[in-house]
Motif scaffolding. Structure first.
Motif, PDB file in Angstrom:
ATOM      1  N   THR A 172       0.834  -1.208   0.000  1.00  0.00           N
ATOM      2  CA  THR A 172       0.000   0.000   0.000  1.00  0.00           C
ATOM      3  C   THR A 172       0.864   1.252   0.000  1.00  0.00           C
ATOM      4  O   THR A 172       0.577   2.215  -0.716  1.00  0.00           O
ATOM      5  CB  THR A 172      -0.929   0.010   1.227  1.00  0.00           C
ATOM      6  OG1 THR A 172      -1.776  -1.147   1.182  1.00  0.00           O
ATOM      7  CG2 THR A 172      -1.794   1.255   1.247  1.00  0.00           C
ATOM      8  N   PHE A 173       1.925   1.240   0.794  1.00  0.00           N
ATOM      9  CA  PHE A 173       2.808   2.406   0.841  1.00  0.00           C
ATOM     10  C   PHE A 173       3.453   2.656  -0.515  1.00  0.00           C
ATOM     11  O   PHE A 173       3.511   3.800  -0.995  1.00  0.00           O
ATOM     12  CB  PHE A 173       3.896   2.213   1.902  1.00  0.00           C
ATOM     13  CG  PHE A 173       4.868   3.358   1.969  1.00  0.00           C
ATOM     14  CD1 PHE A 173       4.505   4.559   2.572  1.00  0.00           C
ATOM     15  CD2 PHE A 173       6.133   3.248   1.415  1.00  0.00           C
ATOM     16  CE1 PHE A 173       5.392   5.619   2.620  1.00  0.00           C
ATOM     17  CE2 PHE A 173       7.025   4.309   1.456  1.00  0.00           C
ATOM     18  CZ  PHE A 173       6.657   5.501   2.065  1.00  0.00           C
ATOM     19  N   VAL A 174       3.912   1.585  -1.172  1.00  0.00           N
ATOM     20  CA  VAL A 174       4.593   1.736  -2.461  1.00  0.00           C
ATOM     21  C   VAL A 174       3.633   2.228  -3.532  1.00  0.00           C
ATOM     22  O   VAL A 174       3.898   3.233  -4.221  1.00  0.00           O
ATOM     23  CB  VAL A 174       5.244   0.405  -2.888  1.00  0.00           C
ATOM     24  CG1 VAL A 174       5.749   0.504  -4.332  1.00  0.00           C
ATOM     25  CG2 VAL A 174       6.378   0.045  -1.946  1.00  0.00           C
ATOM     26  N   PHE A 175       2.498   1.531  -3.705  1.00  0.00           N
ATOM     27  CA  PHE A 175       1.621   1.807  -4.846  1.00  0.00           C
ATOM     28  C   PHE A 175       0.584   2.905  -4.589  1.00  0.00           C
ATOM     29  O   PHE A 175       0.202   3.627  -5.512  1.00  0.00           O
ATOM     30  CB  PHE A 175       0.911   0.519  -5.271  1.00  0.00           C
ATOM     31  CG  PHE A 175       1.835  -0.498  -5.869  1.00  0.00           C
ATOM     32  CD1 PHE A 175       2.389  -0.310  -7.122  1.00  0.00           C
ATOM     33  CD2 PHE A 175       2.180  -1.638  -5.159  1.00  0.00           C
ATOM     34  CE1 PHE A 175       3.255  -1.241  -7.679  1.00  0.00           C
ATOM     35  CE2 PHE A 175       3.047  -2.580  -5.700  1.00  0.00           C
ATOM     36  CZ  PHE A 175       3.597  -2.384  -6.966  1.00  0.00           C
ATOM     37  N   ASN A 176       0.123   3.029  -3.346  1.00  0.00           N
ATOM     38  CA  ASN A 176      -0.915   4.020  -3.054  1.00  0.00           C
ATOM     39  C   ASN A 176      -0.350   5.357  -2.583  1.00  0.00           C
ATOM     40  O   ASN A 176      -1.037   6.380  -2.667  1.00  0.00           O
ATOM     41  CB  ASN A 176      -1.877   3.508  -1.978  1.00  0.00           C
ATOM     42  CG  ASN A 176      -2.684   2.309  -2.431  1.00  0.00           C
ATOM     43  OD1 ASN A 176      -2.347   1.657  -3.403  1.00  0.00           O
ATOM     44  ND2 ASN A 176      -3.753   2.014  -1.718  1.00  0.00           N
ATOM     45  N   ILE A 177       0.886   5.343  -2.072  1.00  0.00           N
ATOM     46  CA  ILE A 177       1.417   6.545  -1.431  1.00  0.00           C
ATOM     47  C   ILE A 177       2.726   7.028  -2.068  1.00  0.00           C
ATOM     48  O   ILE A 177       2.807   8.163  -2.534  1.00  0.00           O
ATOM     49  CB  ILE A 177       1.620   6.295   0.078  1.00  0.00           C
ATOM     50  CG1 ILE A 177       0.269   5.974   0.739  1.00  0.00           C
ATOM     51  CG2 ILE A 177       2.292   7.477   0.750  1.00  0.00           C
ATOM     52  CD1 ILE A 177       0.355   5.550   2.183  1.00  0.00           C
ATOM     53  N   PHE A 178       3.732   6.160  -2.107  1.00  0.00           N
ATOM     54  CA  PHE A 178       5.058   6.592  -2.572  1.00  0.00           C
ATOM     55  C   PHE A 178       5.085   6.941  -4.061  1.00  0.00           C
ATOM     56  O   PHE A 178       5.560   8.016  -4.446  1.00  0.00           O
ATOM     57  CB  PHE A 178       6.091   5.505  -2.267  1.00  0.00           C
ATOM     58  CG  PHE A 178       7.493   5.889  -2.649  1.00  0.00           C
ATOM     59  CD1 PHE A 178       8.153   6.895  -1.959  1.00  0.00           C
ATOM     60  CD2 PHE A 178       8.153   5.259  -3.695  1.00  0.00           C
ATOM     61  CE1 PHE A 178       9.456   7.268  -2.307  1.00  0.00           C
ATOM     62  CE2 PHE A 178       9.433   5.618  -4.044  1.00  0.00           C
ATOM     63  CZ  PHE A 178      10.087   6.626  -3.351  1.00  0.00           C
ATOM     64  N   LEU A 179       4.583   6.049  -4.903  1.00  0.00           N
ATOM     65  CA  LEU A 179       4.607   6.312  -6.339  1.00  0.00           C
ATOM     66  C   LEU A 179       3.734   7.522  -6.729  1.00  0.00           C
ATOM     67  O   LEU A 179       4.174   8.355  -7.535  1.00  0.00           O
ATOM     68  CB  LEU A 179       4.183   5.067  -7.118  1.00  0.00           C
ATOM     69  CG  LEU A 179       5.167   3.882  -7.057  1.00  0.00           C
ATOM     70  CD1 LEU A 179       4.654   2.708  -7.875  1.00  0.00           C
ATOM     71  CD2 LEU A 179       6.558   4.309  -7.538  1.00  0.00           C
ATOM     72  N   PRO A 180       2.514   7.654  -6.169  1.00  0.00           N
ATOM     73  CA  PRO A 180       1.752   8.878  -6.456  1.00  0.00           C
ATOM     74  C   PRO A 180       2.464  10.140  -5.976  1.00  0.00           C
ATOM     75  O   PRO A 180       2.365  11.198  -6.616  1.00  0.00           O
ATOM     76  CB  PRO A 180       0.439   8.668  -5.690  1.00  0.00           C
ATOM     77  CG  PRO A 180       0.287   7.186  -5.633  1.00  0.00           C
ATOM     78  CD  PRO A 180       1.682   6.663  -5.444  1.00  0.00           C
ATOM     79  N   PHE A 181       3.193  10.043  -4.870  1.00  0.00           N
ATOM     80  CA  PHE A 181       3.961  11.185  -4.365  1.00  0.00           C
ATOM     81  C   PHE A 181       5.031  11.597  -5.368  1.00  0.00           C
ATOM     82  O   PHE A 181       5.184  12.784  -5.685  1.00  0.00           O
ATOM     83  CB  PHE A 181       4.587  10.830  -3.016  1.00  0.00           C
ATOM     84  CG  PHE A 181       5.479  11.893  -2.450  1.00  0.00           C
ATOM     85  CD1 PHE A 181       4.944  13.037  -1.883  1.00  0.00           C
ATOM     86  CD2 PHE A 181       6.863  11.750  -2.485  1.00  0.00           C
ATOM     87  CE1 PHE A 181       5.771  14.024  -1.350  1.00  0.00           C
ATOM     88  CE2 PHE A 181       7.696  12.727  -1.970  1.00  0.00           C
ATOM     89  CZ  PHE A 181       7.148  13.873  -1.393  1.00  0.00           C
ATOM     90  N   LEU A 199      -6.423  -1.624   1.297  1.00  0.00           N
ATOM     91  CA  LEU A 199      -6.036  -0.666   2.329  1.00  0.00           C
ATOM     92  C   LEU A 199      -6.123   0.753   1.791  1.00  0.00           C
ATOM     93  O   LEU A 199      -5.281   1.602   2.092  1.00  0.00           O
ATOM     94  CB  LEU A 199      -4.612  -0.950   2.832  1.00  0.00           C
ATOM     95  CG  LEU A 199      -4.393  -2.239   3.618  1.00  0.00           C
ATOM     96  CD1 LEU A 199      -2.994  -2.278   4.204  1.00  0.00           C
ATOM     97  CD2 LEU A 199      -5.415  -2.411   4.719  1.00  0.00           C
ATOM     98  N   GLY A 200      -7.125   1.028   1.008  1.00  0.00           N
ATOM     99  CA  GLY A 200      -7.294   2.367   0.468  1.00  0.00           C
ATOM    100  C   GLY A 200      -7.598   3.377   1.548  1.00  0.00           C
ATOM    101  O   GLY A 200      -8.143   3.047   2.607  1.00  0.00           O
ATOM    102  N   GLY A 201      -7.242   4.629   1.297  1.00  0.00           N
ATOM    103  CA  GLY A 201      -7.525   5.688   2.259  1.00  0.00           C
ATOM    104  C   GLY A 201      -6.840   5.466   3.593  1.00  0.00           C
ATOM    105  O   GLY A 201      -5.661   5.127   3.654  1.00  0.00           O
ATOM    106  N   LEU A 207      -3.530  -1.383  10.362  1.00  0.00           N
ATOM    107  CA  LEU A 207      -2.601  -2.496  10.153  1.00  0.00           C
ATOM    108  C   LEU A 207      -1.166  -2.074  10.433  1.00  0.00           C
ATOM    109  O   LEU A 207      -0.384  -2.840  11.011  1.00  0.00           O
ATOM    110  CB  LEU A 207      -2.724  -3.051   8.727  1.00  0.00           C
ATOM    111  CG  LEU A 207      -3.701  -4.235   8.576  1.00  0.00           C
ATOM    112  CD1 LEU A 207      -5.120  -3.812   8.943  1.00  0.00           C
ATOM    113  CD2 LEU A 207      -3.669  -4.780   7.157  1.00  0.00           C
ATOM    114  N   LEU A 208      -0.804  -0.863  10.040  1.00  0.00           N
ATOM    115  CA  LEU A 208       0.534  -0.358  10.334  1.00  0.00           C
ATOM    116  C   LEU A 208       0.742  -0.259  11.834  1.00  0.00           C
ATOM    117  O   LEU A 208       1.802  -0.621  12.362  1.00  0.00           O
ATOM    118  CB  LEU A 208       0.728   1.014   9.674  1.00  0.00           C
ATOM    119  CG  LEU A 208       2.067   1.714   9.924  1.00  0.00           C
ATOM    120  CD1 LEU A 208       3.229   0.829   9.488  1.00  0.00           C
ATOM    121  CD2 LEU A 208       2.109   3.051   9.195  1.00  0.00           C
ATOM    122  N   GLY A 209      -0.278   0.219  12.552  1.00  0.00           N
ATOM    123  CA  GLY A 209      -0.180   0.296  14.002  1.00  0.00           C
ATOM    124  C   GLY A 209       0.030  -1.067  14.627  1.00  0.00           C
ATOM    125  O   GLY A 209       0.838  -1.230  15.539  1.00  0.00           O
TER     126      GLY A 209
END
Length: 354
Positions: A172-181, A199-201, A207-209
């Motif tokens: 989720t971090f790679v595809f939903n957050i890092f790459l869009p950034f 794990l959208g939004g 889960l990270l917690g």
């Protein structure tokens, strides 16, 4: 914060730090709201330099809110059925949300922000479902979505949770957050092939917690996490400042809870508070104080809108001053605690301040 004190207690002393995290998170979110002048920058305000720093430093509040909810609720199947789970969620969060939203509507009618002629069944429904009564209640809608997804996450076999959750968080971090950034930073028109809808939004946070809670980091792990987290914080502060000053208005390129600076910084803060919280909760007097405040943490989220709104109607209060922005939470929190203590003594009303 989702108040689950009985569940937290069952984990034992090793996880008492969660109460500390809850209290820090509640204080941080109130500070964000007393620093609301951050959002009214036009390129001329002297206060905005400090407002930007305060905003970025306390930005971890909401992520930690959802992290702790994920930790305390992940094992709910060990305690009760899914039916009971949703019944408890309704009584602990949905009912207070509905009641205090309607109270906010009543306050608006009393103060003249709304008129009775505009109040219809449809307008009330729209207000409750579209965050139309209390702007800071937006987090409830994300929380309710998390509740609906929690049975799916909780059903994962315990022996496989670390593997499955770690994989989902990283993907989720790679595809939903890092790459869009990166795409946004470099104004790229390249497509991003995948999106992890599971794990959208805000759903990455519970889960990270859970992963951060259950993984014991070595010193060198923590050193890397802190360095990366500090870099993310500085990127958030400096990036927001430079872009906003150039534009003469707030630029949100580095903001957003599903954004690289927020995620990396929140991870570092959680890992730090995990250690600090354990130290604090081993000190009897400090632990007692934290536990007392922790019993009112959810109400700090729930009721602060009343005091924040009242502050706007007192002309003697300069809400742009540093004294108000940093000092008001220390005044408002005891007031909320005292009010909640009184309401809890009334059997008919105690359900709305659980």
């Amino acid at each position: 914060m989702e108040k689950e004190a009985p569940e937290i207690a069952r984990h034992g002393k090793a996880t008492d730090y969660i109460t500390f995290v809850i209290v820090v998170s509640a204080f941080a979110v109130l500070t964000l709201h007393t620093n609301n002048c951050f959002w009214f920058y036009t390129g001329k305000e002297d206060f905005w330099f400090s407002a930007n720093i305060i905003e970025c430093v306390f930005y971890f509040a909401v992520p930690l809110f959802f992290m702790v909810s994920g930790i305390t609720l992940m094992d709910f199947f060990d305690r009760y059925s899914m039916k009971r789970f949703f019944a408890r969620r309704f009584m602990k969060t949905m009912l207070p949300f509905l009641v205090w939203s309607l109270v906010a509507m009543g306050i608006d009618l009393y103060t003249g922000k709304r008129v009775w002629s505009d109040i219809t069944v449809k307008s009330v429904y729209q207000g409750l479902t579209g965050n139309g009564f209390v702007s800071i209640y937006w987090f409830f809608y994300a929380l309710f979505i998390m509740y609906m997804c929690m049975p799916l996450y909780a059903a994962v076999e315990k022996s496989k949770r670390m593997l499955v959750f770690s994989y989902l968080v990283i993907a989720t971090f790679v595809f939903n957050i890092f790459l869009p950034f990166l795409k946004n930073m470099f104004s790229s028109d390249l497509n991003i092939m995948f999106n992890v809808a599971t794990l959208g939004g805000f759903l990455i946070w519970p889960l990270l917690g859970w992963v951060l809670h259950n993984y014991e980091f070595k010193r060198w792990h923590k050193a890397i996490i802190y360095v990366v987290g500090l870099a993310a914080l500085l990127l958030h502060i400096i990036g927001s400042y430079v872009l906003s000053v150039e534009a003469g208005r707030v630029i949100t390129t580095f903001k957003g809870y599903e954004n690289v600076p927020s995620v990396l910084y929140a991870v570092a803060v959680f890992v730090l508070l995990k250690d600090v919280g354990r130290w604090v909760m081993e000190r009897e007097r400090l632990a007692k104080f934290v536990k007392v405040v922790g019993r009112y943490a959810f109400e700090i989220y729930l009721l602060q809108f009343i005091l924040l709104d009242a502050a706007t109607r007192i002309p003697e209060i300069d809400r742009n001053s540093l004294v108000y922005r940093l000092g008001a939470p220390f005044v408002m929190i005891p007031m909320i605690m005292a009010f909640t203590w009184c309401v809890r003594k009334i059997p008919v009303l105690r359900r709305i301040v659980p």
